[in-house]
Design a protein around this motif. Structure first.
Motif, short mmCIF file in Angstrom:
data_model
loop_
_atom_site.label_atom_id
_atom_site.label_comp_id
_atom_site.label_asym_id
_atom_site.label_seq_id
_atom_site.Cartn_x
_atom_site.Cartn_y
_atom_site.Cartn_z
N ARG A 9 0.85 -1.05 0.16
CA ARG A 9 -0.16 -0.07 -0.13
C ARG A 9 1.38 1.23 0.17
NH1 ARG A 9 -4.30 0.45 4.30
NH2 ARG A 9 -2.33 -0.99 5.84
N ILE A 10 0.87 2.17 -0.91
CA ILE A 10 2.11 3.02 -1.29
C ILE A 10 1.21 3.94 -1.03
CG2 ILE A 10 3.56 4.20 -2.88
CD1 ILE A 10 3.55 1.06 -2.54
N CYS A 11 2.00 4.74 0.22
CA CYS A 11 1.62 6.08 0.62
C CYS A 11 2.11 7.50 -0.09
CB CYS A 11 1.81 6.42 2.13
SG CYS A 11 0.86 8.38 3.45
N ASP A 12 1.68 8.08 -1.24
CA ASP A 12 2.66 9.10 -1.82
C ASP A 12 1.75 10.29 -0.72
OD1 ASP A 12 3.32 11.14 -3.20
OD2 ASP A 12 2.93 10.09 -5.07
N ASP A 328 -7.96 9.07 14.63
CA ASP A 328 -9.12 9.75 15.54
C ASP A 328 -9.88 10.72 13.96
OD1 ASP A 328 -7.92 8.97 18.11
OD2 ASP A 328 -7.43 10.31 18.40
N GLY A 329 -9.47 10.47 13.32
CA GLY A 329 -10.26 11.02 12.07
C GLY A 329 -9.92 12.31 12.18
N LEU A 330 -8.93 13.07 12.17
CA LEU A 330 -7.90 14.27 12.23
C LEU A 330 -7.71 14.16 10.76
CD1 LEU A 330 -8.21 14.28 15.52
CD2 LEU A 330 -7.14 16.41 15.28
N ILE A 331 -6.79 13.56 10.44
CA ILE A 331 -5.85 13.35 9.25
C ILE A 331 -6.41 11.92 8.01
CG2 ILE A 331 -4.00 15.60 9.95
CD1 ILE A 331 -2.27 12.91 10.65
N ASN A 332 -5.86 12.03 7.15
CA ASN A 332 -5.54 10.72 6.30
C ASN A 332 -4.10 10.06 6.68
OD1 ASN A 332 -4.55 12.23 4.09
ND2 ASN A 332 -6.29 11.83 2.96
N GLU A 333 -3.83 9.35 6.05
CA GLU A 333 -2.97 8.44 5.69
C GLU A 333 -1.67 9.57 4.85
OE1 GLU A 333 -5.07 4.84 7.02
OE2 GLU A 333 -4.71 6.49 5.13
#
Length: 407
Positions: A9-12, A328-333
């Motif tokens: 799962r690539i996190c760019d 907590d849903g404040l930001i995504n990865e």
């Protein structure tokens, strides 16, 4: 080293969400990354199923190089504060510091804004830049003399260097070890009003309007401070700010039993400011999440609270606490990795912190769900002075690649 193909799962950080895909590496550089890559048959395959493949963390503003802690935390590059012994105010010292971690991690020194960080005479910025300094920093303290700070901003702007400022009015803070409020009053601790931060930020922003250039506040911790940052950004000024997880998950009541592990600089704030810090992360006001890694042994921490040195060992808890913000849903990865890698790299002028073509093959393999408990007695850091001792957390870096080589 040849070709390496990593699937997972690539996190760019430049995209909006995680995506299954691959990263193709040639020698020490990323050749390509994405969901529809055709992988050469000759490439060595690495299956990272179940893991997030992300750029290595660029930790902006650590006070000590600490290889075991950085490896545990997935940190591949650090911006080293000039508060060393001796102070990084000399080109030779900067050059020596820049060589400290290679090849396992890279140290990017921050040159001292003033000689000996005394706030009086400007440091040799041009020479330090040539020796490897990636920014100019005021260190642990604010420069009280506005004329000196203006010259720092002007010279740094001419050299295309960001100035990294400590945001506390020194005259108000003086010998304070806590924030004014119920907790400091009850404990009888020397305290300063939280507005010391906003006053320092307002002054430095006013000088930035005159000087031009770029200004980064290493730690902003109060609602008033974040409001000033928002307004400066809306005005079009080149202002950025950071925060460390301590100010997101702890308030000043964490020192209620005189816990010196929670003795920090700036001091922990009230819960209203803590919630404001979370809002600032969520709405994009905060640009950087940093560890403020400053391992301190018993000789510095097993003292009365007023006499203890400020600082925390933060490198190992930076990633799992950042993952808390995702849960907590404040930001995504991808926003998380922008805060941890892409944005600090940009502030330091580095081609790093991304998984884009041409970027260094600095990658971490994150298991976001594995549970573990922070234990100050077992930390990899040079000292275990964490205010998060015994906190259950989830997520850690399982492997780390620096320059195409697993470290």
């Amino acid at each position: 080293m040849g070709l390496i193909a990593i699937t997972g799962r690539i996190c760019d950080p430049s995209t909006d969400a995680l995506a299954d895909g691959a990263v193709l590496i040639e020698n020490d550089r990323i050749l390509a990354a994405g969901a529809d890559l055709t992988l050469p048959e000759t490439a060595e395959r690495i299956d990272a199923a179940g893991l997030i493949v992300a750029p290595g963390i660029v930790d902006l503003g650590v006070f000590r190089t600490d290889k075991p802690a950085f490896h545990f935390g997935g940190i591949t590059r650090v911006g080293l504060m000039p508060d060393q012994s001796p102070v990084l105010d000399d080109p030779g010292l900067v050059q020596h510091a820049a060589r400290a971690g290679k090849p396992d991690f890279w140290v990017h020194p921050l040159g001292a804004a003033t000689k000996a960080l005394a706030g009086i005479e400007l440091g040799e910025m041009a020479m330090m830049r040539a020796a490897g300094a990636r920014a100019i920093a005021t260190g642990r303290h604010w420069i009280a003399d506005s004329a000196v700070m203006l010259r720092v901003l002007q010279y740094a702007a001419a050299l295309n260097l960001t100035v990294i400022s400590h945001a506390e009015d020194g005259g108000l803070v003086a010998q304070a070890v806590a924030t004014e409020g119920e907790t400091s009053s009850r404990l009888g601790l020397p305290a300063a009003p939280a507005c010391a931060e906003a006053i320092a930020i307002a002054r430095d922003i006013a000088l930035l309007r005159v000087s031009g250039g770029r200004l980064h506040f290493r730690l902003v911790t109060t609602r008033a401070g974040f409001d000033l940052i928002r307004a400066a950004k809306a005005e079009g000024l080149s202002v950025t700010c950071g925060v460390s997880p301590a100010y997101l998950f702890l308030a000043d009541n964490a020192v209620s039993d005189f816990r010196t592990f929670a003795r920090l600089s700036p001091p922990l704030r009230g819960d209203t400011d803590r919630r404001a810090a979370l809002d600032a992360v969520s709405d994009g006001t905060v640009d950087v999440l940093c560890s403020s890694h400053d391992p301190r042994g018993p000789e510095d921490k097993r003292l009365p609270f007023v006499d203890a040195a400020p600082g925390m060992a933060g490198a190992e808890t930076l990633l799992p606490l950042a993952l808390n913000l995702v849960r907590d849903g404040l930001i995504n990865e991808t926003r998380m990795m922008a805060l941890l890698a892409a944005n600090p790299a940009k502030i330091l002028g580095l081609n790093a912190g991304t998984v884009e073509k041409g970027a260094p093959a600095d990658l971490i393999f994150i298991d976001p769900d594995t549970p573990w408990v922070v234990d100050s007695r077992k930390m990899a850091a040079a000292a275990g002075n964490t205010p998060f001792d015994r906190l259950p957390v989830q997520g850690r870096a399982r492997r780390m690649m620096k320059g195409g080589v697993f470290r």
